[in-house]
Write a protein that holds these residues in place. Structure first.
Motif, mmCIF file in Angstrom:
data_model
loop_
_atom_site.group_PDB
_atom_site.id
_atom_site.type_symbol
_atom_site.label_atom_id
_atom_site.label_comp_id
_atom_site.label_asym_id
_atom_site.label_seq_id
_atom_site.Cartn_x
_atom_site.Cartn_y
_atom_site.Cartn_z
ATOM 1 N N LEU A 39 9.218 25.080 17.220
ATOM 2 C CA LEU A 39 9.629 25.500 15.879
ATOM 3 C C LEU A 39 10.056 24.282 15.081
ATOM 4 O O LEU A 39 10.552 23.302 15.630
ATOM 5 C CB LEU A 39 10.807 26.464 15.997
ATOM 6 C CG LEU A 39 10.554 27.711 16.839
ATOM 7 C CD1 LEU A 39 11.863 28.442 17.102
ATOM 8 C CD2 LEU A 39 9.572 28.621 16.122
ATOM 9 N N ALA A 40 9.854 24.382 13.785
ATOM 10 C CA ALA A 40 10.278 23.291 12.910
ATOM 11 C C ALA A 40 11.757 23.457 12.605
ATOM 12 O O ALA A 40 12.163 24.465 12.049
ATOM 13 C CB ALA A 40 9.459 23.314 11.634
ATOM 14 N N ILE A 41 12.535 22.509 13.028
ATOM 15 C CA ILE A 41 13.961 22.567 12.706
ATOM 16 C C ILE A 41 14.274 21.399 11.782
ATOM 17 O O ILE A 41 14.102 20.238 12.150
ATOM 18 C CB ILE A 41 14.818 22.479 13.982
ATOM 19 C CG1 ILE A 41 14.589 23.745 14.821
ATOM 20 C CG2 ILE A 41 16.287 22.349 13.622
ATOM 21 C CD1 ILE A 41 15.369 23.761 16.097
ATOM 22 N N GLN A 42 14.639 21.723 10.592
ATOM 23 C CA GLN A 42 14.929 20.663 9.622
ATOM 24 C C GLN A 42 16.434 20.471 9.581
ATOM 25 O O GLN A 42 17.138 21.188 8.895
ATOM 26 C CB GLN A 42 14.428 21.064 8.223
ATOM 27 C CG GLN A 42 12.953 21.399 8.157
ATOM 28 C CD GLN A 42 12.073 20.159 8.197
ATOM 29 O OE1 GLN A 42 12.503 19.061 7.881
ATOM 30 N NE2 GLN A 42 10.817 20.353 8.573
ATOM 31 N N ASN A 43 16.919 19.550 10.373
ATOM 32 C CA ASN A 43 18.340 19.232 10.185
ATOM 33 C C ASN A 43 18.552 17.753 10.372
ATOM 34 O O ASN A 43 17.685 17.035 10.864
ATOM 35 C CB ASN A 43 19.232 20.076 11.094
ATOM 36 C CG ASN A 43 19.110 19.685 12.551
ATOM 37 O OD1 ASN A 43 18.714 18.573 12.889
ATOM 38 N ND2 ASN A 43 19.456 20.614 13.427
ATOM 39 N N SER A 44 19.690 17.319 9.947
ATOM 40 C CA SER A 44 19.921 15.879 9.981
ATOM 41 C C SER A 44 20.896 15.505 11.083
ATOM 42 O O SER A 44 21.471 14.439 11.072
ATOM 43 C CB SER A 44 20.450 15.419 8.621
ATOM 44 O OG SER A 44 21.539 16.240 8.248
ATOM 45 N N ALA A 45 21.057 16.425 12.043
ATOM 46 C CA ALA A 45 21.983 16.139 13.138
ATOM 47 C C ALA A 45 21.452 14.998 13.996
ATOM 48 O O ALA A 45 20.250 14.786 14.088
ATOM 49 C CB ALA A 45 22.167 17.385 13.988
ATOM 50 N N ALA A 47 20.387 13.245 17.368
ATOM 51 C CA ALA A 47 19.703 13.808 18.530
ATOM 52 C C ALA A 47 20.680 14.110 19.664
ATOM 53 O O ALA A 47 20.498 15.063 20.412
ATOM 54 C CB ALA A 47 18.626 12.853 19.014
ATOM 55 N N SER A 50 22.158 17.819 20.204
ATOM 56 C CA SER A 50 21.481 19.032 20.657
ATOM 57 C C SER A 50 20.452 18.711 21.731
ATOM 58 O O SER A 50 20.038 17.564 21.906
ATOM 59 C CB SER A 50 20.820 19.748 19.484
ATOM 60 O OG SER A 50 19.892 18.907 18.871
ATOM 61 N N TYR A 51 20.078 19.739 22.444
ATOM 62 C CA TYR A 51 19.172 19.562 23.575
ATOM 63 C C TYR A 51 18.299 20.798 23.706
ATOM 64 O O TYR A 51 17.881 21.155 24.785
ATOM 65 C CB TYR A 51 20.006 19.350 24.848
ATOM 66 C CG TYR A 51 19.229 18.853 26.043
ATOM 67 C CD1 TYR A 51 18.698 17.567 26.065
ATOM 68 C CD2 TYR A 51 19.024 19.673 27.139
ATOM 69 C CE1 TYR A 51 17.973 17.123 27.158
ATOM 70 C CE2 TYR A 51 18.301 19.230 28.243
ATOM 71 C CZ TYR A 51 17.785 17.948 28.234
ATOM 72 O OH TYR A 51 17.073 17.502 29.325
ATOM 73 N N TRP A 52 17.991 21.483 22.606
ATOM 74 C CA TRP A 52 17.335 22.781 22.758
ATOM 75 C C TRP A 52 15.932 22.673 23.330
ATOM 76 O O TRP A 52 15.511 23.504 24.127
ATOM 77 C CB TRP A 52 17.368 23.610 21.475
ATOM 78 C CG TRP A 52 16.308 23.280 20.454
ATOM 79 C CD1 TRP A 52 16.446 22.476 19.368
ATOM 80 C CD2 TRP A 52 14.957 23.783 20.409
ATOM 81 N NE1 TRP A 52 15.274 22.407 18.667
ATOM 82 C CE2 TRP A 52 14.345 23.200 19.273
ATOM 83 C CE3 TRP A 52 14.213 24.644 21.216
ATOM 84 C CZ2 TRP A 52 13.019 23.458 18.933
ATOM 85 C CZ3 TRP A 52 12.887 24.885 20.861
ATOM 86 C CH2 TRP A 52 12.309 24.301 19.738
ATOM 87 N N ASP B 242 13.853 15.716 23.198
ATOM 88 C CA ASP B 242 14.696 16.644 23.949
ATOM 89 C C ASP B 242 15.578 17.479 23.030
ATOM 90 O O ASP B 242 15.930 18.613 23.351
ATOM 91 C CB ASP B 242 15.554 15.872 24.957
ATOM 92 C CG ASP B 242 14.708 15.331 26.098
ATOM 93 O OD1 ASP B 242 13.732 16.003 26.473
ATOM 94 O OD2 ASP B 242 14.999 14.228 26.592
ATOM 95 N N GLU B 248 7.280 16.659 11.039
ATOM 96 C CA GLU B 248 6.359 17.753 10.712
ATOM 97 C C GLU B 248 5.155 17.248 9.927
ATOM 98 O O GLU B 248 4.077 17.816 9.972
ATOM 99 C CB GLU B 248 7.077 18.847 9.926
ATOM 100 C CG GLU B 248 8.274 19.462 10.644
ATOM 101 C CD GLU B 248 7.892 20.327 11.837
ATOM 102 O OE1 GLU B 248 6.782 20.893 11.826
ATOM 103 O OE2 GLU B 248 8.703 20.419 12.783
ATOM 104 N N TYR B 259 12.170 10.681 13.834
ATOM 105 C CA TYR B 259 12.130 11.732 14.847
ATOM 106 C C TYR B 259 10.873 11.592 15.708
ATOM 107 O O TYR B 259 9.972 10.807 15.416
ATOM 108 C CB TYR B 259 12.150 13.110 14.175
ATOM 109 C CG TYR B 259 13.505 13.516 13.625
ATOM 110 C CD1 TYR B 259 14.641 12.739 13.839
ATOM 111 C CD2 TYR B 259 13.645 14.691 12.887
ATOM 112 C CE1 TYR B 259 15.874 13.117 13.336
ATOM 113 C CE2 TYR B 259 14.877 15.079 12.374
ATOM 114 C CZ TYR B 259 15.990 14.291 12.603
ATOM 115 O OH TYR B 259 17.195 14.673 12.106
#
Lengths: 221, 367
Positions: A39-45, A47, A50-52, B242, B248, B259
């Motif tokens: 899925l496209a996750i657009q966030n600026s967190a 890396a 998160s580890y999803w 990960d 995109e 990314y």
């Protein structure tokens, strides 16, 4: 007047295998598909927060081990279980089996009423279909663990490393592993429908048989 | 000085100091993945072993392997290894031409029978009796067979020689074939890549030179020291993978943030190479660091696994952008439609029969 009797067809191990297989295959197909196109996750967190995707892959790998050993267990039960679970019921060895297959095809595809099906366990066509899915299980296991061997130090996945050079590299293995996932999806759709269909036209309780283990058959007079 | 100068003696003649020499040995030993205690062995080999006779063939290729090699970040590689070790025969770099060149080749092959190292760059065409690639009136196939017979070991440079590369891409009109499928009775080291990294090439040669045996190879005949890990495993963008943070499109915010390029078709997860560690051009950068996904140039049939910017390859036999997912979805839709049609037909066609059975069951039940 028809006389009906109950037959205990699917023993507990068979039913347990069936539903565990259902769970693991569903998990594998869903996580596998998402690994292929996340899925496209657009966030600026960052890396590191998160580890999803890593978790998704972890779930896929765990489900794969469950799937594989469950599959091995079913093979074992094909020798240890009752006659309905026996390996012989999956392979059409007799001419009777081939005749029955023709009957099933007539019933399923041409919607014709032939002689009522005599098999109590799988019918011959279903047995052969499951045998082919077992080959698909084997293919998915070998290709999956083959890819996994590159990121594991454990001896077990290494047992499958030979498939990678054989297929010409990880890319080809991944490609076929992915394509085979669709075979599972199509199988599941057809399988579920046919169970409902046969339950409807035969009235032998085929749906509930995978729950309680019992089927109903006509008594021979 | 010995009759046949050693590599060290050659270096000294070229004006390199003892210090330069030791630095080179330490550098190449590290690349080869040999433990520090092996350094002495490398130094000793370079000091005592005479030059290794080498013949370097060019068949169906683009010479990018040679180009990569002479651009090694260490001058001694080009200066000594290539200049002094390999110059018995190499079409692109040798001074001799025509008859003299062929003469040099045959002299080396005769004089050092069973001792010379054979380097092959490019694939060998087998189609039409091999006429697609001839040198001095002889086919590549002939030459490879003759030279391999007297070779001590063979190194297949680049993807062409180790897996066929672009010439072997579908439909492979010349039947381009990698060396290991033609020669089966000699030790062959595959060093794939389009081109391979210069340090990988140098490391492979020095290993042969220093230890007098071929390096440890993996299932595809590649030196484990350089090809045991995927580009993905050593990628500095791996944490984004990960974390599920993906680019995109090439012009989006995620691309600017650096990314993971997985969804842009990056072949890092299926490609075994050292790009993430050794990098290119004196360790300056490598494709992913420059914002471009890996195209998997060291993997077999990477040209056929396209398009490069798609995660899944197009499915053989279908349109260029048709993936397994498209086909799976289409088959799934057809299946569902078929089932719907089947269910409807069942109810129409078998209605009477089922009604009859319902009636029968009522009778049986005594209701």
């Amino acid at each position: 007047m028809k006389k009906i009797k109950r037959v205990y067809v699917w023993e507990i191990p068979v039913r347990f295998y069936h539903w565990l297989n259902f769970l693991s295959v569903t998990t594998l197909a869903v996580t596998g598909y998402l690994i292929g196109s996340p899925l496209a996750i657009q966030n600026s967190a960052e890396a590191s927060f998160s580890y999803w995707f890593g978790t998704l892959r972890f779930v896929h790998f765990v489900a794969a081990f469950v799937f594989f050993f469950n599959f091995l267990f079913r093979i074992y039960w094909g020798f240890a279980g009752n006659k309905y679970a026996n390996w012989k019921s999956f392979i059409p060895l007799s001419s009777k089996a081939w005749k029955e297959m023709l009957e099933v095809l007539k019933l399923d595809i041409f919607l014709r009423k032939g002689k009522p099906l005599r098999s109590t366990g799988h019918n011959a066509l279903a047995g052969l279909t499951y045998f082919i899915t077992f080959l698909a299980f084997l293919f998915q296991s070998v290709t999956g663990f083959g890819m996994y061997s590159a990121m594991s130090n454990s001896f077990f996945p290494k047992l499958f490393a030979w498939i990678v050079p054989l297929m010409g590299g990880d890319f080809a293995v991944r490609q076929w592993h992915h394509a085979m996932m669709w075979v599972f999806v199509i199988f599941a759709i057809v399988h579920v429908y046919l169970v409902f269909y046969h339950d409807y036209v035969e009235g032998r309780g085929i749906i509930s048989s995978m729950g309680g283990g019992w089927k109903f058959v006509e008594k021979k007079d | 000085m010995s009759e046949v100068p050693t590599i060290y003696e050659h270096m000294r003649m070229k004006g390199y100091s003892r210090r330069d020499f030791l630095k080179f040995c330490a550098w190449i030993t590290a690349f080869m993945g040999v433990e520090a205690s092996g350094l002495g062995k490398v130094v000793r080999a370079m000091e005592t072993k005479p030059r290794l006779p080498v013949v370097w063939f060019h068949f169906q290729e683009c010479t990018c392997c040679s180009e990569s090699f002479i651009r090694s970040s260490h001058p001694i590689v080009a200066d000594i290894i290539l200049d002094k070790i390999s110059l018995d025969y190499t079409e692109t770099l040798q001074a001799a031409a025509g008859f003299q060149a062929e003469e040099a080749l045959h002299q080396t092959m005769k004089k050092y029978k069973g001792q010379y190292l054979m380097l092959v760059e490019g694939s060998v065409p087998l189609g039409e009796d091999g006429v697609f690639c001839c040198i001095g009136g002889r086919t590549a196939l002939d030459i490879v067979k003759e030279a391999a017979a007297g070779a001590k070991a063979i190194i297949a440079w680049g993807s062409c020689a180790s897996n066929g590369c672009i010439q072997a891409a579908r439909p492979n009109p010349t039947q381009a074939t990698p060396v290991h499928k033609i020669i089966t009775d000699k030790p062959i080291i595959n060093v794939p890549g389009c081109p391979p990294i210069a340090e990988v090439m140098a490391g492979t040669i020095v290993h042969l030179l220093a230890f007098d045996r071929i390096p440890q190879l993996d299932g595809l005949g590649r030196p484990k020291a350089f090809y045991s890990r995927r580009v993905h495993d050593t990628c500095y963008r791996r944490p984004n993978y990960d974390a599920g943070l993906f680019v995109e499109s090439f012009d989006d915010e995620n691309a600017r943030r650096g990314y993971c390029l997985y969804k842009m078709g990056c072949r890092g997860p299926v490609t075994y190479n050292s790009c993430g560690v050794i990098k290119w051009n004196n360790g300056v950068s490598y494709p992913i660091q420059s914002g471009h996904p890996c195209i998997g140039c060291s993997e077999e049939s990477f040209w056929d696994n396209g398009p490069f910017y798609q995660h899944l390859a197009s499915f053989p036999g279908f349109g260029i952008e048709t993936t397994a997912d498209d086909i799976g979805l289409a088959v799934g839709a057809v299946t569902v439609a078929g089932i719907a049609a089947h269910a409807i037909t069942t109810n129409i066609k078998r209605k009477n029969l089922i009604n009859q059975e319902i009636a029968e069951s009522k009778k049986e039940g005594g209701e």
